[in-house]
Design a protein around this motif. Sequence first.
Motif, PDB file in Angstrom:
ATOM      1  N   THR A   1       0.827  -1.204   0.000  1.00 19.31           N
ATOM      2  CA  THR A   1       0.000   0.000   0.000  1.00 19.31           C
ATOM      3  C   THR A   1       0.860   1.252   0.000  1.00 19.31           C
ATOM      4  O   THR A   1       0.511   2.253  -0.628  1.00 19.31           O
ATOM      5  N   ARG A   2       1.990   1.220   0.662  1.00 10.96           N
ATOM      6  CA  ARG A   2       2.897   2.381   0.635  1.00 10.96           C
ATOM      7  C   ARG A   2       3.334   2.673  -0.803  1.00 10.96           C
ATOM      8  O   ARG A   2       3.348   3.825  -1.238  1.00 10.96           O
ATOM      9  N   ALA A   3       3.643   1.634  -1.559  1.00  8.87           N
ATOM     10  CA  ALA A   3       4.025   1.825  -2.966  1.00  8.87           C
ATOM     11  C   ALA A   3       2.837   2.315  -3.787  1.00  8.87           C
ATOM     12  O   ALA A   3       2.993   3.159  -4.676  1.00  8.87           O
ATOM     13  N   LYS A   4       1.639   1.817  -3.476  1.00  5.24           N
ATOM     14  CA  LYS A   4       0.449   2.280  -4.179  1.00  5.24           C
ATOM     15  C   LYS A   4       0.224   3.767  -3.945  1.00  5.24           C
ATOM     16  O   LYS A   4      -0.184   4.494  -4.851  1.00  5.24           O
ATOM     17  N   MET A   5       0.488   4.224  -2.722  1.00  5.94           N
ATOM     18  CA  MET A   5       0.326   5.644  -2.420  1.00  5.94           C
ATOM     19  C   MET A   5       1.302   6.489  -3.242  1.00  5.94           C
ATOM     20  O   MET A   5       0.965   7.583  -3.672  1.00  5.94           O
ATOM     21  N   LEU A   6       2.485   5.972  -3.472  1.00  2.79           N
ATOM     22  CA  LEU A   6       3.445   6.682  -4.316  1.00  2.79           C
ATOM     23  C   LEU A   6       3.005   6.687  -5.776  1.00  2.79           C
ATOM     24  O   LEU A   6       3.159   7.689  -6.473  1.00  2.79           O
ATOM     25  N   CYS A   7       2.436   5.580  -6.242  1.00  2.00           N
ATOM     26  CA  CYS A   7       1.955   5.489  -7.623  1.00  2.00           C
ATOM     27  C   CYS A   7       0.736   6.369  -7.858  1.00  2.00           C
ATOM     28  O   CYS A   7       0.510   6.839  -8.978  1.00  2.00           O
ATOM     29  N   LEU A   8      -0.040   6.598  -6.827  1.00  2.00           N
ATOM     30  CA  LEU A   8      -1.300   7.323  -6.962  1.00  2.00           C
ATOM     31  C   LEU A   8      -1.112   8.710  -7.574  1.00  2.00           C
ATOM     32  O   LEU A   8      -1.947   9.162  -8.350  1.00  2.00           O
ATOM     33  N   ARG A   9       0.006   9.350  -7.264  1.00  3.16           N
ATOM     34  CA  ARG A   9       0.208  10.715  -7.778  1.00  3.16           C
ATOM     35  C   ARG A   9       0.353  10.760  -9.297  1.00  3.16           C
ATOM     36  O   ARG A   9       0.207  11.814  -9.901  1.00  3.16           O
ATOM     37  N   CYS A  10       0.626   9.613  -9.920  1.00  5.60           N
ATOM     38  CA  CYS A  10       0.711   9.558 -11.383  1.00  5.60           C
ATOM     39  C   CYS A  10      -0.662   9.432 -12.035  1.00  5.60           C
ATOM     40  O   CYS A  10      -0.782   9.650 -13.242  1.00  5.60           O
ATOM     41  N   TYR A  11      -1.683   9.071 -11.261  1.00  6.77           N
ATOM     42  CA  TYR A  11      -2.990   8.797 -11.827  1.00  6.77           C
ATOM     43  C   TYR A  11      -4.103   9.675 -11.268  1.00  6.77           C
ATOM     44  O   TYR A  11      -5.271   9.480 -11.590  1.00  6.77           O
ATOM     45  N   THR A  12      -3.745  10.625 -10.420  1.00  4.87           N
ATOM     46  CA  THR A  12      -4.712  11.563  -9.870  1.00  4.87           C
ATOM     47  C   THR A  12      -3.999  12.879  -9.570  1.00  4.87           C
ATOM     48  O   THR A  12      -2.777  12.956  -9.696  1.00  4.87           O
ATOM     49  N   ALA A  13      -4.731  13.875  -9.173  1.00  2.00           N
ATOM     50  CA  ALA A  13      -4.128  15.172  -8.851  1.00  2.00           C
ATOM     51  C   ALA A  13      -3.131  15.022  -7.705  1.00  2.00           C
ATOM     52  O   ALA A  13      -3.341  14.221  -6.781  1.00  2.00           O
ATOM     53  N   ALA A  14      -2.066  15.781  -7.765  1.00  5.60           N
ATOM     54  CA  ALA A  14      -1.019  15.694  -6.744  1.00  5.60           C
ATOM     55  C   ALA A  14      -1.558  15.982  -5.353  1.00  5.60           C
ATOM     56  O   ALA A  14      -1.185  15.306  -4.383  1.00  5.60           O
ATOM     57  N   THR A  15      -2.453  16.958  -5.230  1.00  2.76           N
ATOM     58  CA  THR A  15      -3.000  17.274  -3.907  1.00  2.76           C
ATOM     59  C   THR A  15      -3.855  16.131  -3.374  1.00  2.76           C
ATOM     60  O   THR A  15      -3.812  15.828  -2.182  1.00  2.76           O
ATOM     61  N   THR A  16      -4.600  15.487  -4.249  1.00  2.29           N
ATOM     62  CA  THR A  16      -5.419  14.342  -3.835  1.00  2.29           C
ATOM     63  C   THR A  16      -4.524  13.198  -3.370  1.00  2.29           C
ATOM     64  O   THR A  16      -4.799  12.569  -2.344  1.00  2.29           O
ATOM     65  N   ALA A  17      -3.464  12.939  -4.105  1.00  7.16           N
ATOM     66  CA  ALA A  17      -2.533  11.877  -3.728  1.00  7.16           C
ATOM     67  C   ALA A  17      -1.862  12.184  -2.387  1.00  7.16           C
ATOM     68  O   ALA A  17      -1.716  11.295  -1.544  1.00  7.16           O
ATOM     69  N   ARG A  18      -1.467  13.443  -2.180  1.00 12.19           N
ATOM     70  CA  ARG A  18      -0.847  13.831  -0.903  1.00 12.19           C
ATOM     71  C   ARG A  18      -1.823  13.677   0.256  1.00 12.19           C
ATOM     72  O   ARG A  18      -1.464  13.192   1.319  1.00 12.19           O
ATOM     73  N   ARG A  19      -3.065  14.104   0.045  1.00 13.46           N
ATOM     74  CA  ARG A  19      -4.080  13.975   1.093  1.00 13.46           C
ATOM     75  C   ARG A  19      -4.336  12.508   1.421  1.00 13.46           C
ATOM     76  O   ARG A  19      -4.467  12.143   2.585  1.00 13.46           O
ATOM     77  N   ALA A  20      -4.425  11.674   0.389  1.00 18.26           N
ATOM     78  CA  ALA A  20      -4.657  10.245   0.606  1.00 18.26           C
ATOM     79  C   ALA A  20      -3.505   9.634   1.399  1.00 18.26           C
ATOM     80  O   ALA A  20      -3.729   8.870   2.346  1.00 18.26           O
ATOM     81  N   ASN A  21      -2.288   9.975   1.038  1.00 16.08           N
ATOM     82  CA  ASN A  21      -1.129   9.442   1.741  1.00 16.08           C
ATOM     83  C   ASN A  21      -1.100   9.919   3.190  1.00 16.08           C
ATOM     84  O   ASN A  21      -0.813   9.137   4.105  1.00 16.08           O
ATOM     85  N   ALA A  22      -1.422  11.176   3.413  1.00 15.87           N
ATOM     86  CA  ALA A  22      -1.385  11.729   4.775  1.00 15.87           C
ATOM     87  C   ALA A  22      -2.432  11.075   5.663  1.00 15.87           C
ATOM     88  O   ALA A  22      -2.114  10.633   6.784  1.00 15.87           O
ATOM     89  N   VAL A  23      -3.663  10.977   5.184  1.00 18.13           N
ATOM     90  CA  VAL A  23      -4.701  10.390   6.042  1.00 18.13           C
ATOM     91  C   VAL A  23      -4.457   8.893   6.218  1.00 18.13           C
ATOM     92  O   VAL A  23      -4.708   8.338   7.291  1.00 18.13           O
TER      93      VAL A  23
END
Length: 124
Positions: free
Chosen positions: A64-86
Motif C-alpha cells: 500500500t505504501r508503494a500504491k500511495m506513491l503510484c497514486l500521484r501519477c494517476y490523480t491530482a497531486a493534492t489528492t494523492a498527498r491527502r490520501a497518503n497523509a490520512v
Amino acid sequence: MTGAAITSIDELLLTADQLLSDPSVEASAAGRHRGASLALRTALEIAVDRTLDAAMPGLAGITTRAKMLCLRCYTAATTARRANAVWSHLCLGCHYHQYEIGPTRNQVHSWRAEVSELVRELPR
C-alpha cells in the motif's frame, strides 16, 4: 473493480460511523476509535486499489505504501498527498501501542470526513 467494492466502501464507512456514534457497541472508547480507524483505512485502501486498477491493472500485488506513491501519477497531486497523509494517520491510529494514547473521537471524525471526500474524488 465491481459494484461490490463500492458497497464494501460504503459498508466500511457506515461501520466507522456506528463505532463512533453507538455507545452500545461492547468495546471501550479506545477500542471503538481504533476499530473505526481500521474500517476507514480499509475503505481508503479499496478506493486507491480501484483507482490504480482502472489506470494500470496489475498493481494489486504491491504494498500500500508503494500504491500511495503510484497514486500521484494517476490523480491530482493534492489528492494523492491527502490520501497518503490520512492513510499514514489511520495506520498509526489503528495500531495499539502500550505506551501511546489512541486516537481521539475528534481525530477519527476528521479522518472519516477526509476519507469520505477522497473516496468521492478518486477516479474509478
